[in-house]
Design an enzyme around this catalytic site. Structure first.
Site, mmCIF file in Angstrom:
data_model
loop_
_atom_site.group_PDB
_atom_site.id
_atom_site.type_symbol
_atom_site.label_atom_id
_atom_site.label_comp_id
_atom_site.label_asym_id
_atom_site.label_seq_id
_atom_site.Cartn_x
_atom_site.Cartn_y
_atom_site.Cartn_z
ATOM 1 N N GLU A 1 60.307 33.362 48.990
ATOM 2 C CA GLU A 1 59.834 33.764 47.663
ATOM 3 C C GLU A 1 59.626 35.280 47.579
ATOM 4 O O GLU A 1 58.516 35.773 47.315
ATOM 5 C CB GLU A 1 58.549 33.007 47.307
ATOM 6 C CG GLU A 1 58.793 31.507 47.140
ATOM 7 C CD GLU A 1 57.592 30.713 46.660
ATOM 8 O OE1 GLU A 1 56.448 31.174 46.834
ATOM 9 O OE2 GLU A 1 57.779 29.613 46.116
ATOM 10 N N GLU B 1 62.215 23.971 47.860
ATOM 11 C CA GLU B 1 60.823 23.568 47.611
ATOM 12 C C GLU B 1 60.715 22.945 46.231
ATOM 13 O O GLU B 1 61.210 23.514 45.246
ATOM 14 C CB GLU B 1 59.855 24.762 47.682
ATOM 15 C CG GLU B 1 59.607 25.284 49.060
ATOM 16 C CD GLU B 1 58.502 26.324 49.105
ATOM 17 O OE1 GLU B 1 57.532 26.214 48.341
ATOM 18 O OE2 GLU B 1 58.642 27.259 49.918
HETATM 19 C C1 BG6 Z 1 55.426 28.045 47.572
HETATM 20 C C2 BG6 Z 1 55.312 28.559 48.977
HETATM 21 O O1 BG6 Z 1 55.009 29.029 46.701
HETATM 22 O O2 BG6 Z 1 54.636 26.991 47.167
HETATM 23 C C3 BG6 Z 1 54.661 27.588 49.955
HETATM 24 O O3 BG6 Z 1 56.546 28.973 49.477
HETATM 25 C C4 BG6 Z 1 53.525 26.883 49.265
HETATM 26 O O4 BG6 Z 1 54.279 28.301 51.094
HETATM 27 C C5 BG6 Z 1 54.086 26.089 48.098
HETATM 28 O O5 BG6 Z 1 52.764 26.076 50.108
HETATM 29 C C6 BG6 Z 1 53.088 25.225 47.363
HETATM 30 O O6 BG6 Z 1 52.002 25.985 46.999
HETATM 31 P P1 BG6 Z 1 50.523 25.567 47.385
HETATM 32 O O7 BG6 Z 1 49.710 26.693 46.970
HETATM 33 O O8 BG6 Z 1 50.264 24.317 46.638
HETATM 34 O O9 BG6 Z 1 50.528 25.352 48.851
#
Ligand code: BG6
Length: 475
Positions: free
Chosen positions: A180, A373
């Site tokens: 990201e 993701e």
């Molecule tokens: C993304 C990141 O922004 O979102 C991850 O690459 C992160 O590292 C994921 O864990 C989900 O976000 P969060 O804050 O719910 O863990």
């Protein structure tokens, strides 16, 4: 990987994703140094994590143990294999390889850990997909050099890449240079280790750091291809699809301006040069990016092979400043979308937006995409019989996969694979919580660090196993 059969292509990379600092724990084991993630305390949806100056006795740092993947990885990979994973996205903790970041020789014990981890994946036919820097860097690089403010970081990063590319050249084919990367413009500490000083111009500092990361990434791409021409090295973007609040052109204009600031990162990494709109933006705002002679050529020669991205939510932007911003926790800001539900953390759930996102990115760049993701952070309840009936998670993923399928089979988007986030429960990056769970596999641990660390299969585990087993035919 073109698709003509109304199906996901053969070889589609179904899997899941984690990041080293959010799951490994063992923060000071095997010669590992302190990383920037190790100084982040626990937080919550309404309580910001604190990034302390070094480790402070008595504070709780969730990454120090996390889910102790470091000692449980064999058991965990076996569970991923049971679900039929074809790939597993994780990252390498830079500080296992170079504890302080500026050493010339890597730490053998750290290298050995990832040898074992990748061997364990390959034993089951699981392809490792590796992020080189996922929201962490050696803490020492802040103290001594000012982290990514300093161009010296380029050499340290490339040295790190050389060590891991050489060591794992026959084990890892898919790489991503920075997780990201566009987040640096929003939150300079998490991806770049930068704490702003009083009175500093945030954009000046962040975009300069981004330039250093672009150069580091481009050099890494070139180096990686020299070490193994079969490597596929991608960039990774947080994709914040935004909608205008109304059809008022003013609302559309603010959306475009916002999106340009995010596309800036992939424009540079995929196309190999700075886009005019951002060059003009820098001029207008007195932002001066210091470049060295030869930088433009480095960027041109270090274009990525594919574009990876995360997609969780969408946002709504208005040209009027005083709108309701009550989607608490929607860390990207924006206003409430009346057509969408939100997660308990305020992230607005938008499966149809996923198809739009895939089309936007593919139309713009015409390179293979990889969704690395996606997922729902939610509170899970363990029933008396030990079962976890996470129907809400299945519902979220089912709808997103259905839209992803349309993008691939109807719209012709070239998509390499899909790795839902946090396939095993882990520490949340934004809040440091355990209770914000994404996994198909439950880990017995709470927000305060209590629990047996025992793993168990949620209902979604069996559901996702069937999705993979039918190559997405049954969702
Ligand atoms: C993304 C990141 O922004 O979102 C991850 O690459 C992160 O590292 C994921 O864990 C989900 O976000 P969060 O804050 O719910 O863990």
């Amino acid at each position: 990987m073109q698709n003509r059969n109304n199906q996901f292509p053969e070889g589609f990379l179904w899997g899941g994703a984690v990041a080293a600092n959010q799951c490994e724990g063992a923060w000071n084991v095997g010669g590992k140094g302190v990383s920037t993630a190790d100084v982040a305390t626990g937080g919550a949806v309404d309580k910001q994590r604190e990034y302390t100056d070094g480790i402070i006795e008595g504070k709780y740092y969730p990454s120090h143990e996390a889910i102790d993947f470091y000692h449980h990885y064999k058991e965990d990979i076996a569970l991923l294999a049971e679900m039929g994973f074809r790939c597993f996205r994780t990252s390498i903790n830079w500080t296992r390889i170079f504890p302080n970041g500026d050493e010339t020789e890597p730490n053998e014990e750290g290298l050995k850990f990832y040898d074992d981890l990748f061997d364990e994946c390959l034993k089951y036919g699981i392809e490792p997909v590796v992020t080189i820097s996922h929201y962490e860097l050696p803490y020492e690089l802040i103290e001594k050099y000012g982290a990514w403010r300093n161009r010296k970081l380029v050499d340290f990063y490339v040295n790190y890449c050389r060590a891991i590319f050489t060591r794992y050249k026959d084990k890892v084919k898919y790489w991503m240079t920075f997780n990201e990367i566009n987040v640096v413009a929003l939150h300079p500490f998490i991806p770049a280790g930068i704490k702003l000083k009083d009175g500093e111009n945030k954009e000046q500092v962040c975009y300069q750091a981004a330039h250093h990361q672009f150069i580091a990434s481009a050099k890494a791409v070139k180096l990686g291809h020299e070490i193994n021409p079969d490597f596929k090295i991608g960039c990774m973007l947080l994709y914040p699809l935004a909608y205008p609040e109304t059809c008022n052109p003013k609302d559309v204009q603010v959306v475009n301006e916002m999106m340009n600031k995010h596309y800036f990162f992939t424009d540079v990494q995929v196309r190999g040069y700075y886009p005019n709109n951002m060059k003009r933006y820098f001029e207008r705002n007195n932002i001066n990016i210091e470049m060295e002679a030869g930088d433009e050529e480095i960027l041109r020669n270090g274009k990525v092979d594919y574009l990876a991205f995360s997609y969780y939510m969408t946002l709504v932007i208005s040209s009027k400043p005083t709108k309701d911003t009550s989607t608490a926790g929607n860390m990207l800001g924006g206003i409430k979308n009346p057509y969408l539900e939100a997660s308990d953390w305020g992230w607005q759930i938008d499966p149809e937006g996923f198809r739009i996102a895939l089309n936007n990115l593919y139309d713009r760049y015409q390179v293979p995409l990889f969704c690395v993701e996606n997922g729902l952070g939610a509170v899970d309840k363990v029933e008396e019989d030990g079962s976890i009936n996470d129907n809400y998670r299945i519902d979220y993923l089912r709808k997103h996969i259905a839209e992803m399928k349309k993008a691939v089979t109807i719209d012709g988007v070239d998509l390499m694979g899909y790795t839902p986030w946090g396939c095993i429960d882990l520490i949340s990056a934004s809040t440091g919580e355990m209770k914000k769970r994404y996994g198909f596999i439950y880990v017995d641990k709470d927000n305060d660090g209590n629990g047996t660390l025992e793993r168990s299969r949620k209902k979604s585990f069996y559901w996702y196993k069937n999705v993979i087993g039918t190559n997405g035919e049954e969702v």
